[in-house]
Design a protein around this motif. Structure first.
Motif, PDB file in Angstrom:
ATOM      1  N   VAL A   1     -18.364   4.353   1.572  1.00 50.79           N
ATOM      2  CA  VAL A   1     -18.393   2.872   0.969  1.00 50.79           C
ATOM      3  C   VAL A   1     -17.389   2.915  -0.175  1.00 50.79           C
ATOM      4  CG1 VAL A   1     -19.853   1.546  -0.677  1.00 50.79           C
ATOM      5  CG2 VAL A   1     -20.843   2.817   1.525  1.00 50.79           C
ATOM      6  N   SER A   2     -17.337   4.090  -0.864  1.00 55.14           N
ATOM      7  CA  SER A   2     -16.297   4.239  -1.958  1.00 55.14           C
ATOM      8  C   SER A   2     -14.972   3.879  -1.407  1.00 55.14           C
ATOM      9  CB  SER A   2     -16.152   5.428  -2.631  1.00 55.14           C
ATOM     10  OG  SER A   2     -15.640   6.374  -1.620  1.00 55.14           O
ATOM     11  N   PHE A   3     -14.340   3.959  -0.313  1.00 53.86           N
ATOM     12  CA  PHE A   3     -12.963   3.763   0.233  1.00 53.86           C
ATOM     13  C   PHE A   3     -12.883   2.385   0.551  1.00 53.86           C
ATOM     14  CE2 PHE A   3     -12.894   8.377   2.038  1.00 53.86           C
ATOM     15  CZ  PHE A   3     -12.210   8.607   0.821  1.00 53.86           C
ATOM     16  N   ALA A   4     -13.907   1.650   1.080  1.00 52.67           N
ATOM     17  CA  ALA A   4     -14.113   0.415   1.393  1.00 52.67           C
ATOM     18  C   ALA A   4     -13.938  -0.566  -0.030  1.00 52.67           C
ATOM     19  CB  ALA A   4     -15.060  -0.112   2.274  1.00 52.67           C
ATOM     20  N   ALA A   5     -14.726  -0.055  -0.892  1.00 55.70           N
ATOM     21  CA  ALA A   5     -14.650  -0.776  -2.103  1.00 55.70           C
ATOM     22  C   ALA A   5     -13.105  -0.783  -2.886  1.00 55.70           C
ATOM     23  CB  ALA A   5     -15.725  -0.506  -3.357  1.00 55.70           C
ATOM     24  N   SER A   6     -12.594   0.523  -2.848  1.00 54.62           N
ATOM     25  CA  SER A   6     -11.314   0.613  -3.309  1.00 54.62           C
ATOM     26  C   SER A   6     -10.355  -0.346  -2.965  1.00 54.62           C
ATOM     27  CB  SER A   6     -11.000   2.094  -3.274  1.00 54.62           C
ATOM     28  OG  SER A   6      -9.464   2.604  -3.483  1.00 54.62           O
ATOM     29  N   ALA A   7     -10.335  -0.312  -1.354  1.00 51.34           N
ATOM     30  CA  ALA A   7      -9.301  -1.063  -0.562  1.00 51.34           C
ATOM     31  C   ALA A   7      -9.558  -2.493  -1.078  1.00 51.34           C
ATOM     32  CB  ALA A   7      -9.760  -1.159   0.862  1.00 51.34           C
ATOM     33  N   ALA A   8     -10.766  -3.015  -1.284  1.00 54.11           N
ATOM     34  CA  ALA A   8     -11.072  -4.354  -1.844  1.00 54.11           C
ATOM     35  C   ALA A   8     -10.357  -4.606  -3.154  1.00 54.11           C
ATOM     36  CB  ALA A   8     -12.711  -4.859  -1.844  1.00 54.11           C
ATOM     37  N   ALA A   9     -10.550  -3.879  -4.008  1.00 53.41           N
ATOM     38  CA  ALA A   9      -9.860  -3.736  -5.471  1.00 53.41           C
ATOM     39  C   ALA A   9      -8.397  -3.861  -5.438  1.00 53.41           C
ATOM     40  CB  ALA A   9     -10.379  -2.793  -6.263  1.00 53.41           C
ATOM     41  N   LEU A  10      -7.969  -3.042  -4.495  1.00 54.35           N
ATOM     42  CA  LEU A  10      -6.509  -3.139  -4.143  1.00 54.35           C
ATOM     43  C   LEU A  10      -5.718  -4.561  -3.680  1.00 54.35           C
ATOM     44  CD1 LEU A  10      -5.525   0.449  -2.761  1.00 54.35           C
ATOM     45  CD2 LEU A  10      -4.745  -0.331  -5.067  1.00 54.35           C
ATOM     46  N   ARG A  11      -6.645  -5.116  -2.925  1.00 50.00           N
ATOM     47  CA  ARG A  11      -6.268  -6.279  -2.343  1.00 50.00           C
ATOM     48  C   ARG A  11      -6.024  -7.426  -3.343  1.00 50.00           C
ATOM     49  NH1 ARG A  11      -4.703 -10.169  -0.944  1.00 50.00           N
ATOM     50  NH2 ARG A  11      -5.041 -11.515   0.947  1.00 50.00           N
ATOM     51  N   ARG A  12      -6.733  -7.239  -4.412  1.00 54.45           N
ATOM     52  CA  ARG A  12      -6.602  -8.150  -5.603  1.00 54.45           C
ATOM     53  C   ARG A  12      -5.275  -7.808  -6.708  1.00 54.45           C
ATOM     54  NH1 ARG A  12     -11.613  -9.264  -8.835  1.00 54.45           N
ATOM     55  NH2 ARG A  12     -10.537 -11.437  -9.215  1.00 54.45           N
ATOM     56  N   VAL A  13      -4.915  -6.800  -6.406  1.00 58.59           N
ATOM     57  CA  VAL A  13      -3.530  -6.589  -7.342  1.00 58.59           C
ATOM     58  C   VAL A  13      -2.377  -7.647  -6.960  1.00 58.59           C
ATOM     59  CG1 VAL A  13      -1.850  -4.913  -8.075  1.00 58.59           C
ATOM     60  CG2 VAL A  13      -4.216  -4.171  -7.581  1.00 58.59           C
ATOM     61  N   ARG A  14      -1.969  -8.102  -7.682  1.00 55.66           N
ATOM     62  CA  ARG A  14      -0.717  -9.219  -7.286  1.00 55.66           C
ATOM     63  C   ARG A  14       0.523  -8.675  -7.117  1.00 55.66           C
ATOM     64  NH1 ARG A  14      -2.349 -12.945 -12.402  1.00 55.66           N
ATOM     65  NH2 ARG A  14      -2.360 -10.757 -13.106  1.00 55.66           N
ATOM     66  N   GLY A  15       1.472  -9.328  -6.711  1.00 50.98           N
ATOM     67  CA  GLY A  15       2.775  -8.846  -6.533  1.00 50.98           C
ATOM     68  C   GLY A  15       3.357  -8.092  -5.407  1.00 50.98           C
ATOM     69  N   THR A  16       4.313  -7.925  -5.105  1.00 48.20           N
ATOM     70  CA  THR A  16       5.222  -7.358  -3.885  1.00 48.20           C
ATOM     71  C   THR A  16       5.485  -5.823  -4.238  1.00 48.20           C
ATOM     72  OG1 THR A  16       5.798  -9.361  -3.045  1.00 48.20           O
ATOM     73  CG2 THR A  16       7.098  -7.426  -1.994  1.00 48.20           C
ATOM     74  N   PHE A  17       5.334  -4.827  -3.603  1.00 52.83           N
ATOM     75  CA  PHE A  17       5.568  -3.631  -4.058  1.00 52.83           C
ATOM     76  C   PHE A  17       6.353  -2.693  -3.086  1.00 52.83           C
ATOM     77  CE2 PHE A  17       1.712  -4.899  -6.268  1.00 52.83           C
ATOM     78  CZ  PHE A  17       2.048  -4.565  -7.371  1.00 52.83           C
ATOM     79  N   ARG A  18       7.289  -3.500  -2.341  1.00 50.55           N
ATOM     80  CA  ARG A  18       8.361  -2.756  -1.675  1.00 50.55           C
ATOM     81  C   ARG A  18       9.617  -2.658  -2.217  1.00 50.55           C
ATOM     82  NH1 ARG A  18       9.446  -5.112   4.692  1.00 50.55           N
ATOM     83  NH2 ARG A  18      10.948  -3.458   5.253  1.00 50.55           N
ATOM     84  N   ALA A  19      10.047  -1.458  -1.960  1.00 49.38           N
ATOM     85  CA  ALA A  19      11.266  -0.825  -2.803  1.00 49.38           C
ATOM     86  C   ALA A  19      12.530  -1.821  -2.135  1.00 49.38           C
ATOM     87  CB  ALA A  19      11.414   0.390  -2.512  1.00 49.38           C
ATOM     88  N   ASP A  20      13.266  -2.280  -3.149  1.00 50.28           N
ATOM     89  CA  ASP A  20      14.515  -2.992  -2.711  1.00 50.28           C
ATOM     90  C   ASP A  20      15.580  -2.105  -2.288  1.00 50.28           C
ATOM     91  OD1 ASP A  20      16.414  -4.844  -2.419  1.00 50.28           O
ATOM     92  OD2 ASP A  20      16.730  -4.968  -4.854  1.00 50.28           O
ATOM     93  N   GLN A  21      15.493  -2.042  -0.988  1.00 50.91           N
ATOM     94  CA  GLN A  21      16.905  -1.119  -0.329  1.00 50.91           C
ATOM     95  C   GLN A  21      18.076  -1.920  -0.105  1.00 50.91           C
ATOM     96  OE1 GLN A  21      16.249   2.034  -0.318  1.00 50.91           O
ATOM     97  NE2 GLN A  21      14.012   2.424  -0.359  1.00 50.91           N
ATOM     98  N   GLY A  22      18.037  -3.037  -0.193  1.00 50.18           N
ATOM     99  CA  GLY A  22      19.311  -3.829   0.166  1.00 50.18           C
ATOM    100  C   GLY A  22      19.588  -3.904   1.675  1.00 50.18           C
ATOM    101  N   GLU A  23      18.579  -3.514   2.572  1.00 51.36           N
ATOM    102  CA  GLU A  23      18.356  -3.894   4.186  1.00 51.36           C
ATOM    103  C   GLU A  23      17.057  -3.449   4.476  1.00 51.36           C
ATOM    104  OE1 GLU A  23      20.545  -0.700   6.139  1.00 51.36           O
ATOM    105  OE2 GLU A  23      20.990   0.564   4.203  1.00 51.36           O
ATOM    106  N   ASP A  24      17.137  -3.823   5.944  1.00 51.66           N
ATOM    107  CA  ASP A  24      15.619  -3.514   6.384  1.00 51.66           C
ATOM    108  C   ASP A  24      15.439  -2.047   6.787  1.00 51.66           C
ATOM    109  OD1 ASP A  24      13.231  -3.716   7.667  1.00 51.66           O
ATOM    110  OD2 ASP A  24      13.923  -5.099   9.387  1.00 51.66           O
ATOM    111  N   GLN A  25      14.712  -1.695   6.100  1.00 56.39           N
ATOM    112  CA  GLN A  25      14.447   0.005   6.135  1.00 56.39           C
ATOM    113  C   GLN A  25      13.442   0.094   7.150  1.00 56.39           C
ATOM    114  OE1 GLN A  25      16.042   2.701   4.610  1.00 56.39           O
ATOM    115  NE2 GLN A  25      17.359   1.601   3.708  1.00 56.39           N
TER     116      GLN A  25
END
Length: 432
Positions: A173-197
């Protein structure tokens, strides 16, 4: 908390909920193993299975963290951990758990944990500013240790005594609740590599890993810190491998007493987060050296006593020393490593330093069989003290990097302009 923003609060909640489940499982798994066998080597196999993934998948986990959106990677991993924990709970409930099956579940959860722990520290610099990293890491460490090693273990011991399957249900249950909270964190968190990594397959991923390894290798100070952490983690794994037997047989504690003793680490660790929160970057070098020495001394002290109160005090001191190291080292690393390399540099560091954990599990089990349950604590503590003293000139040099770290990280690419450390939950290891 408010000064760090809403998204940090959501990340903080996600971490706290997940680590509560981890803390419950941290106690329930060795207790479950002890009901199946009292063979020290067989029980030590739990630690080996949990930490082996750092050798198997950590390098690829770092490359994945730098290729894909890190938040979505963490969400997917939490959902996978939820499914594995639920299956483990089912086998315990039906009475079909055997040691080999338990090893398999622990190994699967360990693989997921590697993916999560490599990705987790890479998103923090985008959630808070670099000048707030020591405070943010301290707050995350406080909630992780409070739930993972203070609240979780006693709760796990109590729930296991009521019904052995219940702790694993709570973990799922704790893992499911953690995923739900992470879902609400705003923004994009992909590193800028300058190409499709995301393209290029295994060969491209191996090249990515090599880039992170070369960046790390060319920084002698960072390499030296990695060496110290490797010994710290080796020692911690040696003691964790037989800690349940040490508590049950030498200290004569029951399941709940074992859980309370395990949570003593969190008392000192939480206190350390408040100290790190106040001091930030100041005096990092001498404090990190003192922390490494404290890690070794308290480990050895645990092996010298059969008094539960003394063992608890040593555990609190160990938690203070280890958490102080973790907060400062992880903050420096996040500040000085370029964002595009955070996942890979962190994974290479952890491949080496956390890769010693399964080796420590084997050594701990063997030493306990050959020389008794005290031996892993005494040998591990002595090894950390020697490593810290040998690396003291390097550790004291950390302070010279901090003005550069505060100015920004991506320009620090030469010579010794780097440092190491890991964030995330370190409750099961000696250091980040």
């Amino acid at each position: 908390m408010s000064e760090l923003g809403t998204d940090f609060r959501r990340l903080w909640i996600s971490s706290g909920v997940s680590n509560l489940g981890d803390g419950v499982r941290l106690i329930a798994v060795p207790l479950l193993a002890a009901t199946i066998t009292r063979d020290p080597m067989a029980v030590a196999g739990i630690t080996i299975a949990a930490e082996l993934p750092w050798l198997l998948v950590s390098l690829f986990a770092g490359a994945a963290a730098d290729r894909y959106d890190r938040r979505w990677l963490m969400i997917g991993v939490q959902l996978a951990r939820c499914a594995v924990a639920a299956l483990l709970a089912l086998t315990v409930f039906t009475g079909t758990t055997r040691m080999l099956l338990l090893y398999g579940f622990v190994l699967a959860l360990g693989i997921c944990e590697v993916l999560y722990d490599v990705a987790a520290p890479t998103i923090l610099p985008r959630v808070v500013g670099k000048d707030q990293l020591p405070r943010a890491n301290a707050r995350l460490s406080a909630v992780e240790l409070t739930t993972n090693e203070f609240l979780g273990p006693p709760l796990g011991g109590l729930l296991f005594r009521l019904a052995p399957a219940v702790p694993f249900v709570l973990d799922a249950v704790s893992f499911a609740a953690s995923a739900a909270a992470l879902r609400r964190v705003r923004g994009t968190f992909r590193a800028d590599q300058g190409e499709d990594q995301s393209r290029g397959g295994v060969r491209r991923m191996l090249r990515d890993i090599g880039e992170g390894a070369r960046w790390l290798r060319h920084r002698p100070l960072l390499v030296g810190m990695t060496a110290v952490v490797t010994v710290m983690n080796l020692a911690r794994a040696m003691t964790l491998a037989v800690f349940v037997l040490y508590a049950l047989e030498l200290l004569r504690l029951g399941a709940i007493g074992f859980a309370v003793l395990s949570s003593a680490v969190a008392v000192g660790a939480v206190a350390a987060t408040f100290v790190a929160d106040r001091r930030g970057w100041r005096h990092a070098g001498p404090v990190m050296l003192a922390s490494a020495l404290g890690h070794g001394v308290t480990t050895a002290a645990t092996g010298l006593t059969t008094n539960a109160w003394v063992a608890g005090a040593a555990g609190a001191g160990f938690g203070f020393a280890t958490m102080t190291w973790n907060v400062l080292s992880s903050s420096v690393r996040q500040a000085v490593v370029p964002d595009r390399l955070l996942g890979r540099v962190g994974s290479v560091h952890r491949f080496v330093s956390w890769g010693s954990l399964p080796i420590g599990g084997v050594l701990g089990g063997l030493l306990a069989e050959w020389l008794g349950l005290r031996a892993p604590f005494l040998a591990g503590g002595a090894a950390v003290i020697v490593a810290a003293l040998a690396a003291s000139p390097l550790l004291l040099g950390v302070a010279a990097l901090l003005p550069e770290a505060e100015a920004g990280g991506e320009s620090n690419s030469g010579g010794e302009s780097g440092s190491d450390g890991e964030s995330g939950s370190d409750g099961e290891s000696g250091g980040g």
